[in-house]
Design a protein around this motif. Structure first.
Motif, mmCIF file in Angstrom:
data_model
loop_
_atom_site.group_PDB
_atom_site.id
_atom_site.type_symbol
_atom_site.label_atom_id
_atom_site.label_comp_id
_atom_site.label_asym_id
_atom_site.label_seq_id
_atom_site.Cartn_x
_atom_site.Cartn_y
_atom_site.Cartn_z
ATOM 1 N N LYS A 114 -16.462 6.121 7.306
ATOM 2 C CA LYS A 114 -16.897 7.485 7.485
ATOM 3 C C LYS A 114 -16.440 8.017 6.073
ATOM 4 C CE LYS A 114 -17.420 7.689 12.481
ATOM 5 N NZ LYS A 114 -17.181 8.561 13.477
ATOM 6 N N LEU A 115 -15.347 7.856 5.562
ATOM 7 C CA LEU A 115 -14.769 8.589 4.445
ATOM 8 C C LEU A 115 -14.883 8.042 2.932
ATOM 9 C CD1 LEU A 115 -11.412 9.858 6.282
ATOM 10 C CD2 LEU A 115 -13.287 11.340 5.618
ATOM 11 N N CYS A 116 -14.771 6.898 2.994
ATOM 12 C CA CYS A 116 -14.694 6.513 1.552
ATOM 13 C C CYS A 116 -15.639 6.215 0.661
ATOM 14 C CB CYS A 116 -13.694 5.067 1.369
ATOM 15 S SG CYS A 116 -12.157 5.439 2.272
ATOM 16 N N ASP A 117 -15.549 6.636 -0.594
ATOM 17 C CA ASP A 117 -16.678 6.448 -1.710
ATOM 18 C C ASP A 117 -16.391 5.208 -2.660
ATOM 19 O OD1 ASP A 117 -17.766 9.033 -1.068
ATOM 20 O OD2 ASP A 117 -15.998 9.614 -2.054
ATOM 21 N N ARG A 118 -14.973 4.764 -2.839
ATOM 22 C CA ARG A 118 -14.491 3.553 -3.386
ATOM 23 C C ARG A 118 -13.359 3.211 -2.578
ATOM 24 N NH1 ARG A 118 -12.375 5.497 -8.963
ATOM 25 N NH2 ARG A 118 -14.564 5.813 -9.516
ATOM 26 N N ILE A 119 -13.085 1.692 -3.228
ATOM 27 C CA ILE A 119 -11.748 0.986 -2.573
ATOM 28 C C ILE A 119 -11.004 0.487 -3.295
ATOM 29 C CG2 ILE A 119 -11.299 -0.979 -0.859
ATOM 30 C CD1 ILE A 119 -12.536 1.256 0.682
ATOM 31 N N MET A 128 -8.607 14.685 -5.480
ATOM 32 C CA MET A 128 -8.500 13.495 -5.681
ATOM 33 C C MET A 128 -7.548 12.878 -4.330
ATOM 34 S SD MET A 128 -7.494 12.636 -9.617
ATOM 35 C CE MET A 128 -6.720 14.270 -10.159
ATOM 36 N N VAL A 129 -8.627 12.261 -3.517
ATOM 37 C CA VAL A 129 -7.896 11.928 -2.234
ATOM 38 C C VAL A 129 -7.774 10.417 -2.252
ATOM 39 C CG1 VAL A 129 -8.210 11.961 0.334
ATOM 40 C CG2 VAL A 129 -9.211 13.696 -1.174
ATOM 41 N N LEU A 130 -6.572 10.005 -1.852
ATOM 42 C CA LEU A 130 -6.284 8.500 -1.401
ATOM 43 C C LEU A 130 -6.027 8.217 0.016
ATOM 44 C CD1 LEU A 130 -5.756 5.627 -2.658
ATOM 45 C CD2 LEU A 130 -3.761 6.163 -3.056
ATOM 46 N N ILE A 131 -6.721 7.478 0.817
ATOM 47 C CA ILE A 131 -6.398 7.338 2.022
ATOM 48 C C ILE A 131 -6.058 5.854 2.377
ATOM 49 C CG2 ILE A 131 -8.816 7.289 2.804
ATOM 50 C CD1 ILE A 131 -8.025 8.447 5.510
ATOM 51 N N ILE A 132 -4.746 5.542 3.116
ATOM 52 C CA ILE A 132 -4.536 4.149 3.604
ATOM 53 C C ILE A 132 -4.680 4.117 4.997
ATOM 54 C CG2 ILE A 132 -2.494 2.812 3.523
ATOM 55 C CD1 ILE A 132 -1.276 4.272 1.225
ATOM 56 N N SER A 133 -5.582 3.287 5.219
ATOM 57 C CA SER A 133 -5.798 3.122 6.786
ATOM 58 C C SER A 133 -6.168 1.366 7.156
ATOM 59 C CB SER A 133 -6.742 3.861 7.053
ATOM 60 O OG SER A 133 -7.158 3.857 8.639
ATOM 61 N N HIS A 134 -6.050 1.029 8.436
ATOM 62 C CA HIS A 134 -6.502 -0.377 8.702
ATOM 63 C C HIS A 134 -7.748 0.061 9.728
ATOM 64 C CE1 HIS A 134 -3.405 -2.447 6.977
ATOM 65 N NE2 HIS A 134 -2.547 -1.660 7.621
ATOM 66 N N LEU A 142 -4.118 14.346 -2.967
ATOM 67 C CA LEU A 142 -3.590 14.319 -1.455
ATOM 68 C C LEU A 142 -3.808 12.610 -1.137
ATOM 69 C CD1 LEU A 142 -3.205 15.382 1.443
ATOM 70 C CD2 LEU A 142 -5.933 15.530 1.734
ATOM 71 N N ILE A 143 -2.602 12.307 -0.576
ATOM 72 C CA ILE A 143 -2.377 10.597 -0.148
ATOM 73 C C ILE A 143 -2.125 10.999 1.349
ATOM 74 C CG2 ILE A 143 -1.096 8.940 -0.496
ATOM 75 C CD1 ILE A 143 -0.217 9.813 -3.131
ATOM 76 N N ILE A 144 -3.033 10.444 2.116
ATOM 77 C CA ILE A 144 -2.740 10.302 3.820
ATOM 78 C C ILE A 144 -2.423 8.973 3.659
ATOM 79 C CG2 ILE A 144 -3.993 10.732 5.682
ATOM 80 C CD1 ILE A 144 -5.754 12.763 4.471
ATOM 81 N N ASP A 145 -1.300 8.722 4.364
ATOM 82 C CA ASP A 145 -0.944 7.139 4.640
ATOM 83 C C ASP A 145 -0.947 7.051 6.176
ATOM 84 O OD1 ASP A 145 0.394 5.022 4.680
ATOM 85 O OD2 ASP A 145 2.345 5.393 3.585
ATOM 86 N N LYS A 178 0.765 -1.159 0.114
ATOM 87 C CA LYS A 178 0.042 0.092 -0.120
ATOM 88 C C LYS A 178 0.839 1.243 -0.204
ATOM 89 C CE LYS A 178 -2.068 -1.216 3.709
ATOM 90 N NZ LYS A 178 -1.306 -2.425 3.875
ATOM 91 N N SER A 179 1.896 1.317 0.987
ATOM 92 C CA SER A 179 2.772 2.516 1.003
ATOM 93 C C SER A 179 3.618 2.580 -0.239
ATOM 94 C CB SER A 179 3.494 2.610 2.187
ATOM 95 O OG SER A 179 2.580 2.611 3.653
ATOM 96 N N SER A 180 3.948 1.456 -0.546
ATOM 97 C CA SER A 180 5.027 1.426 -1.759
ATOM 98 C C SER A 180 4.375 2.076 -3.105
ATOM 99 C CB SER A 180 5.338 -0.176 -2.235
ATOM 100 O OG SER A 180 5.912 -0.510 -1.158
ATOM 101 N N LEU A 181 2.900 1.696 -3.024
ATOM 102 C CA LEU A 181 2.068 2.347 -4.222
ATOM 103 C C LEU A 181 1.895 3.810 -4.220
ATOM 104 C CD1 LEU A 181 0.344 2.029 -6.914
ATOM 105 C CD2 LEU A 181 -1.533 1.162 -5.543
ATOM 106 N N ALA A 182 1.615 4.136 -2.972
ATOM 107 C CA ALA A 182 1.344 5.643 -2.653
ATOM 108 C C ALA A 182 2.643 6.431 -2.961
ATOM 109 C CB ALA A 182 1.098 5.670 -1.029
ATOM 110 N N LYS A 183 3.777 5.787 -2.429
ATOM 111 C CA LYS A 183 4.949 6.468 -2.918
ATOM 112 C C LYS A 183 5.413 6.596 -4.333
ATOM 113 C CE LYS A 183 7.107 5.424 1.876
ATOM 114 N NZ LYS A 183 8.004 4.578 2.522
ATOM 115 N N VAL A 184 5.179 5.299 -5.077
ATOM 116 C CA VAL A 184 5.428 5.631 -6.336
ATOM 117 C C VAL A 184 4.546 6.819 -7.032
ATOM 118 C CG1 VAL A 184 5.001 4.461 -8.489
ATOM 119 C CG2 VAL A 184 6.307 3.260 -6.599
ATOM 120 N N LEU A 185 3.169 6.769 -6.640
ATOM 121 C CA LEU A 185 2.102 7.649 -7.228
ATOM 122 C C LEU A 185 2.766 9.115 -6.866
ATOM 123 C CD1 LEU A 185 -0.384 8.334 -8.824
ATOM 124 C CD2 LEU A 185 -1.316 8.000 -6.355
ATOM 125 N N ALA A 186 2.949 9.454 -5.772
ATOM 126 C CA ALA A 186 3.596 10.616 -5.076
ATOM 127 C C ALA A 186 4.695 11.051 -5.868
ATOM 128 C CB ALA A 186 3.686 10.700 -3.664
#
Length: 605
Positions: free
Chosen positions: A263-268, A250-256, A220-223, A76-84
């Motif tokens: 409460k936040l997500c429209d898609r996964i 465009m918001v991407l949030i990584i969380s467990h 915006l990526i929140i990891d 997950k974080s690997s994908l986020a960092k590549v995108l960022a």
């Protein structure tokens, strides 16, 4: 002329930059397309020669919030960092601005660049970077217009210029207003005179979030949002929704954290580490869970049905062969001396041919079904998370006794605690709560003797295993370029490689032995940290975990809860994770209040 190294670049900063540059590897066919309202990605990743996921198609859309989920180590974080990093081929470098906010990177502020800044100054600096970037884009477009190039669409470029001017003006006008509003909302005013480097983990992270929201990025990526108390979590939810709906982000949030995701997500986006597949679901988190579970259940039923069909086919083929053998035996019995043996042989041959044709037909169909089933089995693969094991020892009596304790870090600071009395006994299970900056981590350090009280006394008699909330980032900064084996050998020089691998297996990470620590996920680093702490030595009579659940996937978190609720010895847990706190079963709940007092509750179960 050889360029001189930057005067402010310390060995630590160089190491951090080196680790940031060593990104996962994109598959050769990775690419993306940008359509203004969305960015469509075709991306696959490997890291340290290990496949994270096969090339897959996903997208980010403006005004939506996408949740990225999967087990620890899935990528997950690997994908986020590549995108960022904007390194995906065909990524619109100039058109899209990105803010990537990681809770651990928020703690590890580069001391030379940000550590000495005051919070307001730091927040404003990120917005200023965006203003400067917009100015450069405007200058580039204006130069293109001045060239009079006939291939330039003047009308489209004029529209783009107008949008950039609007963004620039909005940032210049509203950034200071937004920062001041947020400072008041979160109660930041009491920390405004402190350097960022002296803030607690929670306040550093909020500082980073405020800066990201204020800069109004396109992506915006929140990891792993971490260290946030309930008031701050509510603020995060409100600001994230506002960024998507009104900021056109465009918001991407990584969380467990399942409550936060719902409460936040429209898609996964979901990474299944068992079959290395990245999938996209156009729904909220709870609907995703239900849909994914239904898919898994359907696949399991299909596999069971096929197994039943295979057994039936094997039984059918066996029956055909048995009947053929009986037929042949009967024909031989009925044969007389004067019978036509050629006729009998012909009949037997005909029966065999029919049986073989029937068997071949069934086998052909079964082979086709097997091919289809292999794909179903691949899709239905589930991650298997190994249970955590933490060993302790049962002590007796009082482990730590606070008597009239007051504490401040500096004589110029107000007292953090005033005349506090507290006692930790050998069988206590304590949930320690309090707002960000209330002094929870300070209290733990006082209990362990890492700090001494300004007034009063503390008596200690404890063998503790202590997980500070800064454990993972300190591990990455100090040992990031070492392997997991190297990290264990620092605790036990006599440990053989085979024994080390075996020990890592007890903590569910046998396959990371030769991987660099910086390349591990936060959840894998938690397991590695615990593995090192439980390597030899005395067993702890007190287990202290400060925000350990923030980076654990759901299965690992549930496993940790089982450990805590059955641990032999005393436990103190600090957590703002609503899911985690609900399932933990403390014997006492301690709350550090704003006045520096300790409130104790005894829950009934």
């Amino acid at each position: 002329m050889v360029a001189e190294p930057e005067a402010t670049s310390s060995p630590l900063q160089q190491q951090q930059r080196q680790q940031q540059q060593q990104l996962p590897t994109l598959t050769s066919d990775s690419t993306c397309t940008y359509h203004g309202h969305s960015i469509n990605l075709h991306v696959g990743l490997t890291h340290d020669s290990c496949l994270l996921f096969d090339p897959s198609d996903v997208s980010l859309v403006r005004k939506t919030i996408t949740g990225l989920v999967g087990t620890n180590g899935a990528g997950k974080s690997s994908l986020a960092k590549v995108l960022a990093s904007k390194q995906i081929p065909n990524f619109p470098q100039a058109s899209l601005s990105i803010q990537y906010v990681s809770s651990h990177e928020a703690y590890a502020f580069d001391e030379a660049e940000f550590g000495n800044m005051k919070p307001r100054e730091y927040m404003a600096s990120i917005a200023q970077e965006k203003i400067v970037s917009l100015s450069r884009q405007i200058e580039q477009l204006e130069r293109k217009l001045e060239t009079g190039d006939p291939e330039v669409d003047v009308e489209d470029m004029a529209v783009e210029l107008a949008e950039l001017y609007d963004k620039q003006e909005e940032l210049e006008t509203l950034s200071d207003i937004q920062i001041q509003k947020t400072i008041e909302q979160l109660g930041f005013d009491r920390f405004l005179d402190k350097p960022v480097s002296q803030l607690s983990c929670g306040w550093r992270y909020k500082c980073r979030l405020v800066a990201a929201f204020t800069s109004r990025p396109d992506i915006l990526i929140i990891d792993e949002p971490s260290f946030l108390d309930q008031t701050s979590t509510d603020w995060l939810i409100e600001k994230t929704k506002d960024a998507a709906l009104h900021g056109n982000t465009m918001v991407l949030i990584i969380s467990h954290k399942e409550v936060l995701l719902e409460k936040l997500c429209d898609r996964i986006w979901y990474i299944n580490s068992a079959n290395h597949k990245l999938s996209m679901y156009h729904c909220g988190y709870e609907s995703f869970k239900a849909t994914h579970q239904a898919d898994m259940d359907h696949a399991a039923k299909t596999i069971d049905a096929f197994d039943s069909k295979m057994k039936s086919a094997e039984s059918s083929l066996k029956t055909i062969r048995t009947q053929l053998d009986k037929r042949e035996a009967n024909l031989k019995q009925k044969t007389t001396q004067n019978a036509d043996k050629r006729f009998i042989k012909g009949k037997n041959k005909e029966a065999k041919q029919k049986a073989d044709k029937s068997a071949a037909s069934k086998l052909k169909q079964l082979k086709h079904d097997v091919s289809d089933l292999e794909e179903i089995k691949h899709q239905a693969q589930r991650e298997r998370t190994k249970q955590l094991k933490l060993e302790g020892t049962c002590s007796s009596g009082t482990l730590a006794l606070f008597q009239e304790v007051s504490f401040r870090y500096d004589e110029r600071d107000p007292l953090m605690f005033q005349y506090m009395d507290a006692r930790i006994d050998a069988t206590d299970r304590i949930l320690l709560k309090g707002a960000n900056g209330a002094g929870k981590s300070t209290f733990l350090k006082l209990a362990l003797g890492e700090l001494e009280p300004t007034e009063g006394s503390i008596t200690r008699n404890v063998q503790a295993l202590y997980f500070p909330q800064t454990s993972l980032i300190e591990m990455t900064i100090q040992h990031g370029n070492e392997t997991a084996l190297d990290y264990l050998w620092q605790k036990d020089k006599n440990l053989t490689q085979a024994a080390a691998r075996h020990h890592l297996g007890f903590f569910g990470i046998p396959n990371v032995a030769l991987r660099k620590i910086y390349s591990l996920s936060a959840g894998q680093r938690v397991r590695l940290w615990l593995a090192q702490q439980q390597l030899g030595g005395k067993l702890p009579s007190l287990l202290i975990l400060d925000e350990v659940s923030e980076n654990l996937d759901v299965d690992t978190k549930n496993s940790l809860l089982e450990v805590l609720n059955s641990f032999v010895g005393s436990t103190i847990v600090v957590s703002h994770d609503e899911d985690f706190c609900t399932q933990f079963q403390p014997s006492q709940i301690w709350t550090i209040e704003d006045c520096g007092r300790l409130r104790v509750e005894f829950p009934s179960y």
